[in-house]
Structures are given as C-alpha cells and as structure tokens.
Design an enzyme around this catalytic site. Sequence first.
Site, PDB file in Angstrom:
ATOM      1  N   SER A 135       0.871  -1.188   0.000  1.00 50.16           N
ATOM      2  CA  SER A 135       0.000   0.000   0.000  1.00 50.16           C
ATOM      3  C   SER A 135       0.899   1.227   0.000  1.00 50.16           C
ATOM      4  O   SER A 135       2.083   1.130   0.377  1.00 50.16           O
ATOM      5  CB  SER A 135      -0.833  -0.012   1.294  1.00 50.16           C
ATOM      6  OG  SER A 135      -1.497   1.227   1.475  1.00 50.16           O
ATOM      7  N   TYR A 148      -1.674  -1.275  10.420  1.00 56.37           N
ATOM      8  CA  TYR A 148      -1.752  -1.453   8.966  1.00 56.37           C
ATOM      9  C   TYR A 148      -0.454  -0.964   8.312  1.00 56.37           C
ATOM     10  O   TYR A 148       0.143  -1.645   7.482  1.00 56.37           O
ATOM     11  CB  TYR A 148      -2.957  -0.683   8.428  1.00 56.37           C
ATOM     12  CG  TYR A 148      -3.224  -0.867   6.956  1.00 56.37           C
ATOM     13  CD1 TYR A 148      -3.746  -2.069   6.470  1.00 56.37           C
ATOM     14  CD2 TYR A 148      -2.981   0.154   6.036  1.00 56.37           C
ATOM     15  CE1 TYR A 148      -4.013  -2.239   5.112  1.00 56.37           C
ATOM     16  CE2 TYR A 148      -3.249  -0.006   4.684  1.00 56.37           C
ATOM     17  CZ  TYR A 148      -3.770  -1.205   4.224  1.00 56.37           C
ATOM     18  OH  TYR A 148      -4.027  -1.362   2.882  1.00 56.37           O
TER      19      TYR A 148
HETATM   20  P1  NAD Z   1     -11.360  -5.951  -0.384  1.00 56.96           P
HETATM   21  O1  NAD Z   1     -11.823  -5.891   1.035  1.00 56.96           O
HETATM   22  O2  NAD Z   1     -12.346  -5.792  -1.483  1.00 56.96           O
HETATM   23  O3  NAD Z   1     -10.589  -7.323  -0.654  1.00 56.96           O
HETATM   24  C1  NAD Z   1      -9.877  -7.999   0.319  1.00 56.96           C
HETATM   25  C2  NAD Z   1     -10.301  -9.456   0.283  1.00 56.96           C
HETATM   26  O4  NAD Z   1      -9.503 -10.177   1.232  1.00 56.96           O
HETATM   27  C3  NAD Z   1     -11.771  -9.616   0.701  1.00 56.96           C
HETATM   28  O5  NAD Z   1     -12.455 -10.439  -0.224  1.00 56.96           O
HETATM   29  C4  NAD Z   1     -11.681 -10.248   2.080  1.00 56.96           C
HETATM   30  O6  NAD Z   1     -12.778 -11.107   2.380  1.00 56.96           O
HETATM   31  C5  NAD Z   1     -10.359 -11.002   1.984  1.00 56.96           C
HETATM   32  N1  NAD Z   1      -9.763 -11.226   3.291  1.00 56.96           N
HETATM   33  C6  NAD Z   1      -9.722 -10.394   4.345  1.00 56.96           C
HETATM   34  N2  NAD Z   1      -9.121 -10.988   5.372  1.00 56.96           N
HETATM   35  C7  NAD Z   1      -8.752 -12.214   4.951  1.00 56.96           C
HETATM   36  C8  NAD Z   1      -8.100 -13.315   5.581  1.00 56.96           C
HETATM   37  N3  NAD Z   1      -7.716 -13.259   6.864  1.00 56.96           N
HETATM   38  N4  NAD Z   1      -7.887 -14.442   4.854  1.00 56.96           N
HETATM   39  C9  NAD Z   1      -8.302 -14.521   3.554  1.00 56.96           C
HETATM   40  N5  NAD Z   1      -8.935 -13.521   2.927  1.00 56.96           N
HETATM   41  C10 NAD Z   1      -9.163 -12.374   3.620  1.00 56.96           C
HETATM   42  O7  NAD Z   1     -10.228  -4.845  -0.501  1.00 56.96           O
HETATM   43  P2  NAD Z   1      -9.131  -4.573  -1.640  1.00 56.96           P
HETATM   44  O8  NAD Z   1      -9.025  -3.130  -1.786  1.00 56.96           O
HETATM   45  O9  NAD Z   1      -9.357  -5.392  -2.842  1.00 56.96           O
HETATM   46  O10 NAD Z   1      -7.827  -5.072  -0.869  1.00 56.96           O
HETATM   47  C11 NAD Z   1      -6.867  -5.940  -1.444  1.00 56.96           C
HETATM   48  C12 NAD Z   1      -5.502  -5.576  -0.915  1.00 56.96           C
HETATM   49  O11 NAD Z   1      -5.183  -4.248  -1.337  1.00 56.96           O
HETATM   50  C13 NAD Z   1      -5.379  -5.574   0.613  1.00 56.96           C
HETATM   51  O12 NAD Z   1      -4.152  -6.163   0.989  1.00 56.96           O
HETATM   52  C14 NAD Z   1      -5.396  -4.105   0.960  1.00 56.96           C
HETATM   53  O13 NAD Z   1      -4.728  -3.835   2.168  1.00 56.96           O
HETATM   54  C15 NAD Z   1      -4.669  -3.526  -0.230  1.00 56.96           C
HETATM   55  N6  NAD Z   1      -4.913  -2.093  -0.459  1.00 56.96           N
HETATM   56  C16 NAD Z   1      -6.175  -1.625  -0.663  1.00 56.96           C
HETATM   57  C17 NAD Z   1      -6.359  -0.255  -0.843  1.00 56.96           C
HETATM   58  C18 NAD Z   1      -7.732   0.330  -1.041  1.00 56.96           C
HETATM   59  O14 NAD Z   1      -7.870   1.556  -1.019  1.00 56.96           O
HETATM   60  N7  NAD Z   1      -8.780  -0.461  -1.261  1.00 56.96           N
HETATM   61  C19 NAD Z   1      -5.257   0.608  -0.877  1.00 56.96           C
HETATM   62  C20 NAD Z   1      -3.985   0.067  -0.691  1.00 56.96           C
HETATM   63  C21 NAD Z   1      -3.819  -1.282  -0.486  1.00 56.96           C
END
Ligand code: NAD
Length: 253
Positions: A135, A148
């Site tokens: 991130s 985080y």
């Molecule tokens: P999201 O919540 O749509 O997807 C995350 C997925 O991971 C979900 O389907 C959730 O059910 C699953 N998950 C959560 N905990 C879990 C666990 N313990 N075991 C297995 N699966 C699990 O969000 P996203 O934005 O697609 O996030 C994906 C990645 O991107 C994450 O690592 C997040 O930290 C990172 N990220 C997201 C953003 C943002 O703004 N959305 C920004 C920077 C980084």
Amino acid sequence: MTRRVVITGGGSGIGLTIARRYLDEGAQVAICDNDPDLVKTVSKYYKVAISFCADVSDSNQMVAFHQHIMDEFGGVDIMYANAGVGGPAGSVDIIDHQEWKRCVEVNLFGAFHSASWASRIMKLQKTGCIIFTSSVSGLFGVPNRSPYVAAKWGIVGLTKSMAMELGDYGVRVNAICPGAVSGPRMEKVLSIESDASGLTQDELRKVYSEGTAMRSFVSEDDVADMAVFLASDKASMITGQAIAVDGYTERTV
Ligand code: NAD
C-alpha cells in the site's frame, strides 16, 4: 503452457479483478478468501479452478489450500499475496493490542505464509513470480493507522529480502503499493478514520484525492494493470521493487 495463478483475498476487490484478467486469458486460477459467501459467489460466477475458503493467517487452513493447489495444478507460476484488512484506527497509546496483532497477522504473516510456500515450489521449478499487495501506507507514515502501516512496510521488507534470496532461481518478487482505491473497502476505511481523526468522511475523501498529484483515487483496474505487467516477460528485470500505483501521493492524512 497455461499459467497457474494463485490469488489470496480473491473473493472481491483488487484480487477478484486480477483473477478476472487471468481468466480472460485462459490461465488456471485458484483463489482463497476467508468470506465463505464470496468464495461461493466466485465459484458460481467465474471459471476459477479452485475457490477455497481459508484465512491467510491460519497456517493449517493455508496448508490445506496449498495442498489442494498442488493436487490440481502441480505447481504455481504467479503468486499474488493480496489478502488484507484495514485493521483498527487509533493512536498507539490507546489502540487495542489484540486488534493490532490481528491486523499484522492477516496483512503480514498471511502474506509471508503464501509467499513462503510459493517460494519453495518456485525454487524447484526455477521460475515464477511473487507479487504482494502492500500500500502507499507501506511508503509513508499515517497517523492512527500504525498496525496497517507497520504490516505494509513489513511487506516491502519481505519483498526486498525474498528478491535477494530468489534471484538465483529465476524467481522475481515485487510489491504493488496502491493509493486509495475507490470502492466499498475505501468507504469502510473512511468511516473508521473519521471516528479516529475527527474529520468528516467527505473531508477525508478530499484529503485522499487532493493529496495526490493526479487529484484522484485509483481504480481496481489500475492496480490489476500493474499486476499483469509485473508478472509478464516485459518485467523480466524488475524485482525487489515496491511500486506505487497511486497518482503520486504528495501527502497523507
Ligand atoms: P477488499 O476488502 O475488497 O478485498 C480484500 C479481500 O480479502 C476480501 O475479499 C476479504 O474477504 C479477503 N480477506 C480479508 N481478510 C482475509 C483473511 N484473513 N484471509 C483470507 N482472505 C481475507 O479490498 P481490496 O481493496 O481489494 O484489498 C486488497 C488488498 O489491497 C489488501 O491487501 C489491501 O490492504 C490492499 N490495499 C487496498 C487499498 C484500497 O484503497 N482499497 C489501498 C492500498 C492497499
């Protein structure tokens, strides 16, 4: 040869977007997610070979997932360690220790577990590509988000160390550092940060978008574009990098 792609947290958001890209090009795709409803929906609506319910922070569940992949695919070419949670918000003096630990376990240990397994297979194959979702919070400090941020910086350290360990085996390791991605997850983050910072969700939304050079949130497709590029032969000399896809963050909250 058909590429074998494994994606954690593939039930929604960035992970599912990347899964769809690979399905479109005929790859064999395995996803895991800890939300059983999402796992069911993915297996119903998408032609994934494996849709598995597992929590990335639970070693036994992940061993079962990895075993299932080996039984079905016999190896792995691209490992996206993507699953993550936003975790609690609050300053370090008052934040709940158990919630802090849980956030690091999912975001950092969970990523490590899949990457560790994939690296064992890829070392034997002498080829492969591991990509983490870190991130921009893995590149800056962010007040009230210490678990985080610490976990996402940890992923950058893991990326660089693994790249050094695996280069001799033809295996590349990189991390993508997305900025604020528009969508339901970001709305959840804005809600918890609003409680901790005293700013309204609209004020925070503005800080996030106006704090970038492009004055914008990014999309899941922006992140998927980078993921597909990093796993392609065009990126054959890119390893050990933490690459932001964020419209260039000039300042955080
Ligand atoms: P999201 O919540 O749509 O997807 C995350 C997925 O991971 C979900 O389907 C959730 O059910 C699953 N998950 C959560 N905990 C879990 C666990 N313990 N075991 C297995 N699966 C699990 O969000 P996203 O934005 O697609 O996030 C994906 C990645 O991107 C994450 O690592 C997040 O930290 C990172 N990220 C997201 C953003 C943002 O703004 N959305 C920004 C920077 C980084």
